[in-house]
Structures are given as structure tokens and as C-alpha cells.
Design an enzyme around this catalytic site. Sequence first.
Site, mmCIF file in Angstrom:
data_model
loop_
_atom_site.group_PDB
_atom_site.id
_atom_site.type_symbol
_atom_site.label_atom_id
_atom_site.label_comp_id
_atom_site.label_asym_id
_atom_site.label_seq_id
_atom_site.Cartn_x
_atom_site.Cartn_y
_atom_site.Cartn_z
ATOM 1 N N ASP A 139 2.826 22.651 -41.660
ATOM 2 C CA ASP A 139 3.624 21.681 -40.910
ATOM 3 C C ASP A 139 4.891 22.282 -40.301
ATOM 4 O O ASP A 139 5.747 21.554 -39.817
ATOM 5 C CB ASP A 139 3.983 20.481 -41.780
ATOM 6 C CG ASP A 139 4.718 20.877 -43.044
ATOM 7 O OD1 ASP A 139 5.009 19.990 -43.856
ATOM 8 O OD2 ASP A 139 5.007 22.078 -43.221
ATOM 9 N N ASP A 185 -16.875 16.767 -35.001
ATOM 10 C CA ASP A 185 -15.649 16.882 -35.789
ATOM 11 C C ASP A 185 -15.028 15.506 -35.998
ATOM 12 O O ASP A 185 -15.752 14.522 -36.161
ATOM 13 C CB ASP A 185 -14.677 17.823 -35.052
ATOM 14 C CG ASP A 185 -13.830 18.648 -36.010
ATOM 15 O OD1 ASP A 185 -12.891 18.077 -36.582
ATOM 16 O OD2 ASP A 185 -14.116 19.850 -36.177
ATOM 17 N N ASP A 230 -18.729 8.067 -31.225
ATOM 18 C CA ASP A 230 -18.124 8.037 -32.559
ATOM 19 C C ASP A 230 -19.194 7.608 -33.550
ATOM 20 O O ASP A 230 -19.643 6.461 -33.543
ATOM 21 C CB ASP A 230 -16.946 7.052 -32.566
ATOM 22 C CG ASP A 230 -16.371 6.853 -33.967
ATOM 23 O OD1 ASP A 230 -16.684 7.666 -34.863
ATOM 24 O OD2 ASP A 230 -15.614 5.882 -34.157
ATOM 25 N N HIS A 264 -7.804 17.392 -36.330
ATOM 26 C CA HIS A 264 -8.601 18.602 -36.514
ATOM 27 C C HIS A 264 -9.489 18.887 -35.308
ATOM 28 O O HIS A 264 -9.536 20.009 -34.784
ATOM 29 C CB HIS A 264 -9.444 18.435 -37.780
ATOM 30 C CG HIS A 264 -10.225 19.636 -38.181
ATOM 31 N ND1 HIS A 264 -11.512 19.869 -37.750
ATOM 32 C CD2 HIS A 264 -9.910 20.669 -38.996
ATOM 33 C CE1 HIS A 264 -11.964 20.994 -38.289
ATOM 34 N NE2 HIS A 264 -11.013 21.505 -39.039
ATOM 35 N N ASN A 278 -2.808 26.859 -16.013
ATOM 36 C CA ASN A 278 -2.351 25.602 -15.409
ATOM 37 C C ASN A 278 -0.869 25.346 -15.668
ATOM 38 O O ASN A 278 -0.385 24.223 -15.531
ATOM 39 C CB ASN A 278 -3.190 24.416 -15.915
ATOM 40 C CG ASN A 278 -3.028 24.187 -17.426
ATOM 41 O OD1 ASN A 278 -2.508 25.041 -18.141
ATOM 42 N ND2 ASN A 278 -3.486 23.033 -17.893
ATOM 43 N N ILE A 282 -1.499 25.651 -23.707
ATOM 44 C CA ILE A 282 -2.096 26.918 -24.113
ATOM 45 C C ILE A 282 -3.308 27.218 -23.250
ATOM 46 O O ILE A 282 -3.699 26.402 -22.409
ATOM 47 C CB ILE A 282 -2.525 26.878 -25.598
ATOM 48 C CG1 ILE A 282 -3.621 25.814 -25.787
ATOM 49 C CG2 ILE A 282 -1.337 26.614 -26.504
ATOM 50 C CD1 ILE A 282 -4.344 25.898 -27.106
ATOM 51 N N SER A 433 -12.048 26.972 -39.958
ATOM 52 C CA SER A 433 -12.229 25.949 -38.921
ATOM 53 C C SER A 433 -11.657 26.410 -37.590
ATOM 54 O O SER A 433 -12.133 26.006 -36.526
ATOM 55 C CB SER A 433 -11.531 24.648 -39.327
ATOM 56 O OG SER A 433 -12.286 23.925 -40.248
#
Length: 629
Positions: A139, A185, A230, A264, A278, A282, A433
Amino acid sequence: MRKIGYLLMILLLISCGSNMTTSTNQDTGTVSATGQSGTVERPRITVQSILSNMARGEYVKGEVLVKFKPDAPSGVISDLHQRVGVASRKVVGTVPNLERVRLPEGVSVEDAIIQYMSDPNVEYAEPNYIIRTFTMPNDTYFQPNQWALHNTGSYAGGTPDADIDAPEAWDTTTGSSNIIIAITDTGVDYNHPDLVGNIWINEDEDCNEEAGAEDDDDMNGYVNDCVGWDFTTCERYVYDEENMEWICDEAKDPDSDPMDEHGHGTHVAGIIGAKGNNAEGIAGVMWNVRLMALSFLNAQGVGDIEGAVNAIEYAVSNGARIINASWGSYDYSYSLYEAISTANSAGVLFIAAAGNEENNNDAESPLYPASYNLPNIIAVAATDQNDMRAHFSNYGLSSVDVAAPGVYIFSTVPIWWSGYPGYGEVERFSGTSMAAPHVAGIAGLIYSHYDGVHNTAFTYTQVRDTILRYVDILPSLQGWIKTGGRVNAHLAVASLLIPTDLTAIAQSPTEVTLSWTDNATGEDGYILERRTTDGNFSVIADLPPDTTTYTDTDLYPLTTYIYRIKVYNNISESFYSNEVSVTTPETEPKRGGGGGCSLVTGPSDQPVDIAILLIPALTILIALRRKGR
């Protein structure tokens, strides 16, 4: 006298020998190999093996997955469900004859499995195992610094070039909107400004309908699945410590909104495909891609086998080339195995995180799906900014394939995170992950270039074999994972780049010199081919790697030759280079004597010319001897 005559005849034959040479073709054959899919062996299923897995497992209370044999009569199936006392039943995903059943109060999962497995019409029955994410979030807030893609050594005491060489790979391709990668995920924040341009849109579904419209325009069984689906069926699971059971405390229905309520899945999506170049956020491994959002893990990061199977089935049915699975369980599920096996049959690559418990996946407790023995799976361990195996990463010399960066990884998180103090739209996570999506992104780059347009089209096995072959071998990984290496995007993408700038220069009537630019990073060799204007191409040379020149000899004068070249390895071969033509010149002028005969050119010219020069002298000598008689 006769001897002198014979000598003159021999000299004349030598001097007047033909200058024609025979053109020979050495057909070495092309070297071409596709990836080996291998033999997929079905695991042996017994009630003992299922109960053994169950004893170590975590699963949803009151639910069982049952697969019936293909020839099981529907009446027998209904009678069996009735004997068990099933409260409800539902067909699951792409695995044939698989149903999820809910048990009545008082019937345990174990008892139901034993009862189902005792019936000859049942192939297997197993718990609906719990699946979790592998995130180890930190965090502490940091500004974005993507050392995993390009490591200068300035971040966290890192080592320069301990990365996947993404900028070098981007010189060849930055991805393609034709490539769909499914993020199975917690969902994806499909409105995130750094992801929105790369989100998969179901173009066969009318997403501009009025609110509340319930039309399944594309007839795929999912209404208004505009950006994915979902598949979660439980808002909140509760763990009963006394009975060591997971209980769904708040059930829900699947729906058409795969928005990430955890974080996640959005982080995984950004690693693969945040929009590059752009001027914000990132850069993903792929700047251009289509990210399919499929949630089956809830806001707790918890889901079940039923949801995973359904998400995989949706991905396969709706065009995904790659499925990313940054999740898993130490419980062996036959249903999940079959769903991934179906993806294998459809040619879909499956990238799976190896796990975060520093566990040996070769031992008694392998992690799944990473440890399933299926040829479409790439199991991924994690490395840090110094190319060391991450301390938490699972490993396995036979079960874990490669490693990728998985420590201090910056990527996108849901926009709603920024409403909490200290959080923004990009955060740092660690875990296998995070390692797996780096590999999924590299697979997408390979597909983007080796697409049958820019270069030869790769199958999923060739993509997998390329990723596994072109790694950076590291001492920290040797003896721990199968390849002993960390993935390298540049080596993989550039492994079979087409040779360019092929040129040909005629050096003589019988000799041509060829040169070209070697662009490939890992070729096993080059195949050079030649033809005449009215002929077909044939192989004239199989050349070693890193070759850039070749001299073709034994040619005919005043003949036009056309050349082309390609590069190969044990996985595939490239498209051909540009074709180049050259015409050999007329026969070179005679040198020395020759009496009108064509002299053979080359290293043996001098002895022949001397012999010809002796002919007049011998003629005079013969005449003088005759006169003296």
C-alpha cells in the site's frame, strides 16, 4: 614421330576444351518445425483421488460439480439427482455433460460425491473448489517506474537490463487490435483512461439500445455482453473455521457488467495492454490489443470452479487467442482441467501464475491450473528487479516453465481507488499474478507480428515454444524452473525476422556474390534458393546462423538468375526476403594463345596457355626433322 603427333593431339584437346560448366543444385531441404502439442493424457479419476483432493481443499458448501457419461440416459440422471435430494441443478460451461448441483440441508459434499461416484453413469463428481488471486499488494505509493519493461538500475537498487527488453521488441511491433486477450479475474475497469482505448467491444451486440433492453443480438447466450461478462455468483463468501467450509453468504446472479470491484483484474489488464505512447499513465507490454473483461472472482478476490469454467468457455467461444489466469488453487479440479483442455483443442494459449507460497509445484501439493499437464499452458514464476527469483514465488523444475518480473510492478487500478487517501489510478503490486500478464503480453506481441501478413503465421504451440526457447538464462532460476530463464520479449519477437536488402553481383560468367541483412535474433540457419527466368526455385544452400554473404559458383554465362532467402529455426521459418535478379556476363576474353579455341578460365589457365604456346614450336620441330631426312 608418332609420339610427337599424339602429344600434339592431347595439347589441342586441352586447349580446345569446352568452357561450359555444369550448374549444380544442392537441395538440402527446408527446415521447418511446428510446436509440439504433445500427447494430452487424461488423469485417472477414482473416488479415492477425488476425496484425497477434497481433504486438502477449500470449496463451496452445499455444491458439487457432476459430469455424466455421454450415453447416460436423461431419465437415469434425473433419478440419481432425486435420490441425492438435489435442490437445484445447472449446466456448466463448455465441458460436456457437466452440471453444478446444490445439495439440500443435511447432505454433505463428501456424501454426495460418494453417492454420485457409485453410479456407473457418472464420470466424476467433485467439490466446487474456491479460487483466489495471487496478489501481494503493497500500500505504499510510488510514482510509475516500469523497471520490468526497461530496467536502468535506478529503481529499488535494481540491475540494468534485468528486464524483458520491451523497447527493443517495440521496434518490431507494439501489438495489434486483432489480438484478443481474455482477463479472467476480478473484472476490469473498462472506463480507466489508460485502458478504455484497448477494451474489447462485442461488435455483434447492439450496445446502443435503450436502457433495460434484453436482446441477445449475437445469439451467444449472453444478453448485452458489450465488454465481457460477470460470472460471479456470490457477493460474499464466509469461511466457517469450525467446520472448515466456505459458505456463500450473499448469492447473486451473473450479469453483463464485469466492472472490477477489487482491483486485481485491472492491474493485470494494465500490465498486458495499457495504452502506450499516449502521454499518460503507463505503457502495457502491448500498446494495441483488445482486452476482454471476464470476472468470476468477487470483490473479496474469491470465486469458484463453476465461474472459472464459464469464463474460459466464454473466452474461447468469443475469439480470445490468449487467456490470462492470475489465480489458482491447490485443489485438483477435473472440471477446470477439461475446460482448459477444450481451450487447447481450440488453439487458445493459457498463461497461468505459478503461485506465491514459495511452494515446489513438483511436490505433493502442486498449484492449479498452472500445474495441469496440458500443452497450451505456460506456468510463470516471478523475478525481481535484480533478476533473482522472488522469495515468495512457487517453482518446479518440471511444472513451472518460465519466470517474468513480478515484484514492485506498477500498473493500472480502478478509478475509484483514487477516492481513498494515498491511492491513485496506478499502483504497485507484487506476485506471480503480475508475472503472468507480462508473458501474456509477449505472446500477444508474437501473434501480432507472426500473423501471416507481416511474417509467417504462428500457431499457439509455436508461440509457446518461442517464448520458452528465447529466454535470458539466469543462475537464480537454473535448477528451479524448466527453462531456467526469464522471458525476453525482444528475443522472442525478433527470433525469425525476415532477411532484408538481398543483393546479387555477378563477379564473372560463372560466379555471383550475394549479401543480405541479418535481422533475426535466434535463427538456426538460412535457406538460400535460386531459379532461372523460366524455372522454379530450388535450394542451393543451407547456411549457418549469422551468415550474411554467399558466393554462388558453377553458373552459365549470359544467364539471368533470381535469388531469395529465408531464415529458420526448430519452431518455424520466416517469409522470404525480397527477390533479386542478376545476369552473368559473356564469356571472358581468351588469354595467351589458343588458335581460336576457348580457354578454360580459372586457376588452371596458366598451364593450359603454356601448352598452347608450345604448339608452334613443336610444329616447327617436326618440320625440321622431316626435312633432315
